[in-house]
Write a protein that holds these residues in place. Structure first.
Motif, PDB file in Angstrom:
ATOM      1  N   THR A 208       0.815  -1.221   0.000  1.00  0.00           N
ATOM      2  CA  THR A 208       0.000   0.000   0.000  1.00  0.00           C
ATOM      3  C   THR A 208       0.847   1.269   0.000  1.00  0.00           C
ATOM      4  OG1 THR A 208      -0.134  -0.112   2.419  1.00  0.00           O
ATOM      5  CG2 THR A 208      -1.954  -1.091   1.183  1.00  0.00           C
ATOM      6  N   ALA A 209       2.161   1.112  -0.152  1.00  0.00           N
ATOM      7  CA  ALA A 209       3.046   2.285  -0.126  1.00  0.00           C
ATOM      8  C   ALA A 209       3.059   2.967  -1.484  1.00  0.00           C
ATOM      9  CB  ALA A 209       4.462   1.871   0.259  1.00  0.00           C
ATOM     10  N   GLY A 210       2.959   4.274  -1.470  1.00  0.00           N
ATOM     11  CA  GLY A 210       3.051   5.051  -2.721  1.00  0.00           C
ATOM     12  C   GLY A 210       1.964   4.673  -3.707  1.00  0.00           C
ATOM     13  N   VAL A 211       2.368   4.244  -4.884  1.00  0.00           N
ATOM     14  CA  VAL A 211       1.389   3.852  -5.890  1.00  0.00           C
ATOM     15  C   VAL A 211       0.999   2.386  -5.734  1.00  0.00           C
ATOM     16  CG1 VAL A 211       2.002   5.573  -7.610  1.00  0.00           C
ATOM     17  CG2 VAL A 211       3.227   3.395  -7.562  1.00  0.00           C
ATOM     18  N   GLY A 212       1.477   1.755  -4.671  1.00  0.00           N
ATOM     19  CA  GLY A 212       1.089   0.394  -4.376  1.00  0.00           C
ATOM     20  C   GLY A 212       1.896  -0.616  -5.177  1.00  0.00           C
ATOM     21  N   SER A 213       1.679  -1.883  -4.824  1.00  0.00           N
ATOM     22  CA  SER A 213       2.469  -2.960  -5.429  1.00  0.00           C
ATOM     23  C   SER A 213       1.633  -4.213  -5.469  1.00  0.00           C
ATOM     24  CB  SER A 213       3.726  -3.181  -4.570  1.00  0.00           C
ATOM     25  OG  SER A 213       4.516  -4.218  -5.101  1.00  0.00           O
TER      26      SER A 213
END
Lengths: 109, 335
Positions: free
Chosen positions: B321-326
């Motif tokens: 859920t960090a930044g643009v996600g993964s």
């Protein structure tokens, strides 16, 4: 106590404990500068890295090294930016050699 | 959204022991699945490589491998419930003796089949015809290549891996993968070579396309950026290098609620080599099974029971859920 503490990077906002109005104005400007615009995020991070080296600020060097990686730059690109900064610093010192020459010439026969 | 200038984060001093569900609750959210359209099958931990960031801790000496009996149970589930996508991972999944059977049967059942292919495995004994096998069954290939330069790639995946990966990519291109006007899809995966977040997917994809073509004449379809998860071997690296707290803080500070809708756990179920079920491959490696009220094995699986289920979470979820996600398909939110 060391003059520079790594953990202080995370404490920057404490500057705003006094005169928070000034800190908020600074933050608004700072955040606006980093928005992607005519320059890409990667270009801005490389500029930040170069300036950080010119200023020799360890906080900024650490932070912008991370920023450059996370913007997709590699070590060759980052090192070129550091050389650019260093070369300009070197050139800026060297051009002052003319001041010295002028000074010497003024008092020489 | 993360800032490019992390020196200044107002209100920073983020705590690194924040509970993921509590973080979601603060946004009035919870993590629940939608419907199951993908089965991600981890057919074992055997691998010809020992990558430094591997969340599976896979390698040549790992004995865990899915048996034919479990593969048949997986195929029964695919057949009975008309699963649309089968995503086969490992280890190097091709080293499982039942891999080709699982992949070809899944294709025969009408599934889209994705294989997480590490490229170098095609140079292992008996694997020389993998490009032709993938092509003959129109299998989608997803391959890790952390960078378009040797130094970074070998630093993460082992000495000599880059050179072999380039040779493998040329072979995939030669049979029609990742080339213009071909239906054969070859996607690459970028993982950061260290304790930092991936760059924007679109910009690094453009770099990869330009550099791989100019330097090696290689083409591919898309590049997925995937965040390194603080699990197993990458977590060991974080701890050894003194980066754990800083990395976790980075993930938590970059939490983006806009990634939730696109998380892979919302529409897949992960199956381990024994047939046990998990919400994702990361939970699998942490031994965090699906919620206890649900069927626990592929033999008992039914998609109706898994639709809308509560997802089992942990602090590693901040990685997705960090930044643009993964996700397994790369970034899940826009910049």
């Amino acid at each position: 106590m060391a003059y520079y503490e790594e953990d202080d990077l995370q404490r920057f906002a404490e500057i705003g404990k006094h005169r928070p109005d000034l800190f908020e104005k600074f933050m608004a400007w700072y955040q606006a500068c980093q928005e992607e615009g005519a320059l890409s995020r990667r270009e801005k991070a490389l500029i930040g890295l170069a300036v950080a080296h010119a200023l020799q600020c360890p906080y900024c060097i650490d932070a912008f090294s991370q920023s450059c990686l996370e913007a997709g730059s590699n070590m060759d690109q980052m090192t070129e930016a550091i050389h650019m900064s260093s070369a300009i610093r070197g050139g800026a010192a060297l051009i002052h050699g003319l001041q010295s020459h002028n000074s010497v010439n003024k008092v020489s026969m | 959204m993360s800032t490019i200038l992390p020196v200044i984060q107002p209100g920073a001093q983020a705590c690194t022991d924040i509970d993921f569900d509590e973080k979601l609750a603060a946004y009035g959210m919870e993590l629940r699945a939608s419907r199951v359209d993908t089965l991600q099958i981890n057919v074992g931990k055997l691998c010809n490589q020992v990558c430094k960031h591997c969340h599976v801790d896979a390698g040549p000496s790992r004995p865990e491998i899915m048996t034919r009996e479990t593969v048949e149970q997986v195929l029964d589930a695919i057949r009975n419930f008309r699963i649309s996508t089968v995503d086969i991972t490992g280890g190097a999944p091709e080293l499982n003796p039942s891999f080709r059977y699982l992949a070809s049967q899944s294709r025969s059942l009408g599934c889209q089949v994705i294989v997480r292919h590490n490229l170098t495995v095609m140079f292992q004994p008996g694997q020389d015809d993998l490009p032709q096998f993938f092509r003959n069954h129109t299998i989608e290939v997803v391959s890790s290549l952390p960078y378009f330069l040797e130094q970074q790639t070998d630093a993460q995946r082992g000495r000599g891996v880059f050179e072999k990966s380039i040779a493998a990519l040329r072979r995939l291109n030669a049979v029609g993968y990742g080339v213009e006007n071909s239906e054969l899809i070859l996607n690459l995966v970028y993982n950061p070579v260290g304790a930092f977040l991936p760059p924007p997917q679109q910009s690094i994809e453009a770099d990869f396309k330009r550099e791989l073509m100019n330097r090696y004449g290689i083409s591919f379809n898309r590049l997925f950026t995937i965040t390194n998860m603080p699990i197993r071997r990458f977590l060991d690296y974080l701890r050894r290098s003194g980066n754990e707290e800083r990395y976790m803080r980075k993930l938590i500070e970059a939490f983006n609620p806009g990634t939730l809708d696109g998380l892979m756990c919302r529409n897949l179920v992960s199956v381990d080599w024994t047939g046990k079920l998990y919400d994702c491959d990361f939970n699998q490696m942490l031994d965090l099974p699906v919620a206890p009220e649900l069927p626990q094995t592929i033999a008992e699986f039914s998609p109706e029971k898994f639709a809308g289920r509560r997802i089992t979470t942990g602090s590693h979820c901040f990685g997705c859920t960090a930044g643009v996600g993964s996700s397994c398909g790369g970034a899940v939110a826009t910049e």
